[in-house]
Write a protein that holds these residues in place. Structure first.
Motif, PDB file in Angstrom:
ATOM      1  N   ASN A 222       0.352  -1.271   0.441  1.00 23.15           N
ATOM      2  CA  ASN A 222       0.373   0.102   0.484  1.00 23.15           C
ATOM      3  C   ASN A 222       0.767   0.997   0.171  1.00 23.15           C
ATOM      4  OD1 ASN A 222       0.729   0.205   2.871  1.00 23.15           O
ATOM      5  ND2 ASN A 222      -0.709  -0.575   3.925  1.00 23.15           N
ATOM      6  N   ASN A 223       1.596   1.428  -0.561  1.00 27.99           N
ATOM      7  CA  ASN A 223       3.222   2.547  -0.456  1.00 27.99           C
ATOM      8  C   ASN A 223       2.858   3.120  -2.253  1.00 27.99           C
ATOM      9  OD1 ASN A 223       3.847   0.745  -1.896  1.00 27.99           O
ATOM     10  ND2 ASN A 223       6.470   1.250  -1.359  1.00 27.99           N
ATOM     11  N   ARG A 224       2.205   2.647  -3.054  1.00 30.92           N
ATOM     12  CA  ARG A 224       2.221   3.204  -4.503  1.00 30.92           C
ATOM     13  C   ARG A 224       0.556   3.158  -4.495  1.00 30.92           C
ATOM     14  NH1 ARG A 224       6.504   0.145  -7.518  1.00 30.92           N
ATOM     15  NH2 ARG A 224       5.980  -2.152  -7.858  1.00 30.92           N
ATOM     16  N   VAL A 225       0.283   3.329  -6.017  1.00 30.79           N
ATOM     17  CA  VAL A 225      -1.360   3.164  -6.671  1.00 30.79           C
ATOM     18  C   VAL A 225      -0.557   2.678  -8.343  1.00 30.79           C
ATOM     19  CG1 VAL A 225      -2.877   3.464  -7.345  1.00 30.79           C
ATOM     20  CG2 VAL A 225      -2.681   4.472  -4.714  1.00 30.79           C
ATOM     21  N   VAL A 226      -0.729   1.834  -9.279  1.00 27.27           N
ATOM     22  CA  VAL A 226      -0.345   1.223 -10.242  1.00 27.27           C
ATOM     23  C   VAL A 226      -2.009   1.573 -11.204  1.00 27.27           C
ATOM     24  CG1 VAL A 226       0.130  -0.287 -11.961  1.00 27.27           C
ATOM     25  CG2 VAL A 226       1.376  -0.363  -9.787  1.00 27.27           C
ATOM     26  N   VAL A 227      -1.164   2.033 -11.663  1.00 28.78           N
ATOM     27  CA  VAL A 227      -3.081   2.585 -12.421  1.00 28.78           C
ATOM     28  C   VAL A 227      -2.166   2.446 -14.282  1.00 28.78           C
ATOM     29  CG1 VAL A 227      -3.579   4.239 -11.229  1.00 28.78           C
ATOM     30  CG2 VAL A 227      -2.478   5.393 -13.084  1.00 28.78           C
ATOM     31  N   LYS A 228      -3.813   2.684 -15.735  1.00 23.29           N
ATOM     32  CA  LYS A 228      -2.876   2.505 -16.773  1.00 23.29           C
ATOM     33  C   LYS A 228      -3.624   2.929 -17.265  1.00 23.29           C
ATOM     34  CE  LYS A 228      -4.637  -1.180 -18.980  1.00 23.29           C
ATOM     35  NZ  LYS A 228      -4.742  -2.633 -19.766  1.00 23.29           N
ATOM     36  N   LYS A 229      -3.575   4.401 -18.181  1.00 22.16           N
ATOM     37  CA  LYS A 229      -3.875   5.445 -18.993  1.00 22.16           C
ATOM     38  C   LYS A 229      -2.952   5.112 -20.441  1.00 22.16           C
ATOM     39  CE  LYS A 229      -4.793  10.587 -18.499  1.00 22.16           C
ATOM     40  NZ  LYS A 229      -4.532  11.553 -17.891  1.00 22.16           N
ATOM     41  N   ASP A 230      -4.397   5.191 -21.336  1.00 18.33           N
ATOM     42  CA  ASP A 230      -4.427   5.343 -23.014  1.00 18.33           C
ATOM     43  C   ASP A 230      -3.265   4.309 -23.255  1.00 18.33           C
ATOM     44  OD1 ASP A 230      -5.958   7.404 -22.796  1.00 18.33           O
ATOM     45  OD2 ASP A 230      -4.078   8.743 -22.227  1.00 18.33           O
ATOM     46  N   GLY A 231      -3.300   2.953 -22.620  1.00 17.99           N
ATOM     47  CA  GLY A 231      -2.811   1.875 -22.970  1.00 17.99           C
ATOM     48  C   GLY A 231      -1.350   1.859 -21.743  1.00 17.99           C
ATOM     49  N   VAL A 232      -0.822   3.166 -21.479  1.00 22.52           N
ATOM     50  CA  VAL A 232       0.327   2.998 -20.606  1.00 22.52           C
ATOM     51  C   VAL A 232       0.331   3.290 -18.695  1.00 22.52           C
ATOM     52  CG1 VAL A 232       2.079   4.566 -19.624  1.00 22.52           C
ATOM     53  CG2 VAL A 232       1.192   4.804 -22.651  1.00 22.52           C
ATOM     54  N   ILE A 233       0.658   2.325 -18.812  1.00 18.17           N
ATOM     55  CA  ILE A 233       1.138   1.827 -17.349  1.00 18.17           C
ATOM     56  C   ILE A 233       2.039   3.184 -16.016  1.00 18.17           C
ATOM     57  CG2 ILE A 233       1.316   0.090 -14.856  1.00 18.17           C
ATOM     58  CD1 ILE A 233       1.159  -1.876 -17.481  1.00 18.17           C
ATOM     59  N   LYS A 234       1.120   3.724 -15.206  1.00 20.22           N
ATOM     60  CA  LYS A 234       2.205   4.718 -14.412  1.00 20.22           C
ATOM     61  C   LYS A 234       2.055   4.121 -12.780  1.00 20.22           C
ATOM     62  CE  LYS A 234       2.112   9.173 -13.267  1.00 20.22           C
ATOM     63  NZ  LYS A 234       3.735   9.281 -13.833  1.00 20.22           N
ATOM     64  N   ILE A 235       3.485   4.372 -12.500  1.00 22.90           N
ATOM     65  CA  ILE A 235       3.101   4.308 -10.991  1.00 22.90           C
ATOM     66  C   ILE A 235       3.288   4.904 -10.387  1.00 22.90           C
ATOM     67  CG2 ILE A 235       5.253   3.162  -9.253  1.00 22.90           C
ATOM     68  CD1 ILE A 235       6.315   1.316 -11.311  1.00 22.90           C
ATOM     69  N   ILE A 236       2.475   5.861  -9.083  1.00 25.44           N
ATOM     70  CA  ILE A 236       1.972   6.581  -8.661  1.00 25.44           C
ATOM     71  C   ILE A 236       2.546   6.147  -6.874  1.00 25.44           C
ATOM     72  CG2 ILE A 236       0.511   8.588  -7.832  1.00 25.44           C
ATOM     73  CD1 ILE A 236      -1.849   7.641  -9.861  1.00 25.44           C
ATOM     74  N   PRO A 237       3.905   7.004  -6.802  1.00 22.91           N
ATOM     75  CA  PRO A 237       3.775   7.046  -5.278  1.00 22.91           C
ATOM     76  C   PRO A 237       2.374   7.607  -4.687  1.00 22.91           C
ATOM     77  CG  PRO A 237       5.561   7.475  -6.020  1.00 22.91           C
ATOM     78  CD  PRO A 237       4.660   7.576  -7.205  1.00 22.91           C
ATOM     79  N   ILE A 238       2.304   7.065  -3.420  1.00 17.50           N
ATOM     80  CA  ILE A 238       0.960   7.494  -2.961  1.00 17.50           C
ATOM     81  C   ILE A 238       0.956   8.718  -2.623  1.00 17.50           C
ATOM     82  CG2 ILE A 238       0.176   5.327  -1.863  1.00 17.50           C
ATOM     83  CD1 ILE A 238       1.166   5.740   1.091  1.00 17.50           C
ATOM     84  N   PHE A 239       2.214   9.651  -2.055  1.00 17.06           N
ATOM     85  CA  PHE A 239       2.351  10.842  -1.512  1.00 17.06           C
ATOM     86  C   PHE A 239       1.975  11.477  -2.569  1.00 17.06           C
ATOM     87  CE2 PHE A 239       4.145   8.218   2.231  1.00 17.06           C
ATOM     88  CZ  PHE A 239       2.976   8.608   3.130  1.00 17.06           C
ATOM     89  N   ASP A 240       2.326  10.952  -3.661  1.00 22.51           N
ATOM     90  CA  ASP A 240       2.027  12.411  -4.692  1.00 22.51           C
ATOM     91  C   ASP A 240       0.868  12.622  -5.024  1.00 22.51           C
ATOM     92  OD1 ASP A 240       4.971  12.350  -5.255  1.00 22.51           O
ATOM     93  OD2 ASP A 240       4.898  11.302  -7.079  1.00 22.51           O
ATOM     94  N   ILE A 241      -0.294  11.432  -4.389  1.00 18.24           N
ATOM     95  CA  ILE A 241      -2.065  12.276  -4.330  1.00 18.24           C
ATOM     96  C   ILE A 241      -1.899  13.306  -3.126  1.00 18.24           C
ATOM     97  CG2 ILE A 241      -3.827  11.013  -4.050  1.00 18.24           C
ATOM     98  CD1 ILE A 241      -2.516   8.208  -4.299  1.00 18.24           C
ATOM     99  N   ASN A 242      -2.605  13.788  -4.367  1.00 15.64           N
ATOM    100  CA  ASN A 242      -3.419  15.623  -4.107  1.00 15.64           C
ATOM    101  C   ASN A 242      -4.601  15.255  -2.684  1.00 15.64           C
ATOM    102  OD1 ASN A 242      -0.722  16.686  -4.512  1.00 15.64           O
ATOM    103  ND2 ASN A 242      -2.494  17.654  -7.267  1.00 15.64           N
ATOM    104  N   TYR A 243      -5.015  14.105  -3.668  1.00 13.02           N
ATOM    105  CA  TYR A 243      -6.855  14.179  -3.045  1.00 13.02           C
ATOM    106  C   TYR A 243      -7.153  12.553  -3.936  1.00 13.02           C
ATOM    107  CZ  TYR A 243      -9.085  16.891  -6.472  1.00 13.02           C
ATOM    108  OH  TYR A 243      -9.183  17.752  -8.260  1.00 13.02           O
TER     109      TYR A 243
END
Length: 244
Positions: free
Chosen positions: A137-158
């Motif tokens: 639970n220290n990051r979130v992995v998403v897929k947008k327009d076919g590209v996978i992105k790893i988002i560290p949780i502290f990069d999330i504003n809201y």
């Protein structure tokens, strides 16, 4: 025939599974993958009935990869993962094989397959349970327009509820995850992320101001210059978190 894909960053581990599968003519290997990115592409291309999936892999974990798969196949995890996750597998009836994999245990797992194919709800339950493990639970992995992105949780504003999805607002833009607000409220660090409203969870580090909008109604200003509503319950939690 049961069509399967092997997803493991260790070639020797894949070789062992291939060797064991040679005794099971009803299972056809349609692809081998060395990481989660390759695995996701192969699943999209081949649409297998079954995958053998390692959990601890470079780039993205097996759990993170599986979250991004829309039509989930049956899964047999091959893992040396922690005890917490193993209990999640047992409770939710998804099979797993601990490394080093024993031949008799492997054969026993294969015998269970007829009753476990097409049970997507079991896989979802495993992912939800495993997400509670600190390792997940220290990051979130998403897929947008076919590209996978790893988002560290502290990069999330809201985070914002958006129909069947949750929108993650970050410095790099908005991303969507097919999860619930309750899921994120349970899995994110409660000392850093506060649910201030039924539709919003905020990163406390982003808070710059709290203002009274009207009687018993508050709003909060984030560093990104976004104003968000705060419910009565959310205001109590926000004050406590900020030590006010």
């Amino acid at each position: 025939m049961i069509r399967t894909i092997l997803i493991d960053d260790e070639p020797l581990a894949r070789d062992i599974v291939k060797y064991y599968l040679s005794d099971h003519a009803e299972i056809e290997i349609v692809a081998e993958c060395g990481d989660g990115f390759e695995g996701l592409k192969a699943i999209t291309l081949h649409k297998p009935d079954l995958i053998f999936l390692d959990i601890q892999m470079p780039k993205i974990s097996g759990f993170e990869m599986l979250e991004l798969v829309e039509d989930k196949p049956a899964v047999i995890f091959t893992t040396a993962f922690d005890e917490y996750a193993i209990k999640a597998f047992e409770v939710n009836a998804v099979d797993y094989l601990l490394k080093p994999i024993d031949k008799s245990r492997f054969d026993a797992a294969i015998k269970k397959l007829p009753g476990k194919l097409n049970q997507t709800e079991n896989t979802e339950a495993v992912l939800d349970a495993a997400a509670l493990s600190p390792a997940q639970n220290n990051r979130v992995v998403v897929k947008k327009d076919g590209v996978i992105k790893i988002i560290p949780i502290f990069d999330i504003n809201y985070l914002e509820a958006d129909d069947d999805y949750v929108k993650l607002s970050t410095i790099d833009g908005a991303f969507y995850k097919n999860k619930t607000m309750a899921y994120f409220e349970q899995t994110l660090d409660a000392s850093q992320f506060i649910r201030i409203h039924r539709s919003y969870i905020i990163n406390l580090a982003q808070v710059t101001k709290i203002e009274l909008k009207e009687k018993d109604s508050y709003v909060v200003l984030l560093k990104s210059d976004i104003w968000l509503p705060v419910s009565k319950t959310g205001y109590v939690k926000l004050k406590a978190a900020l030590g006010l």
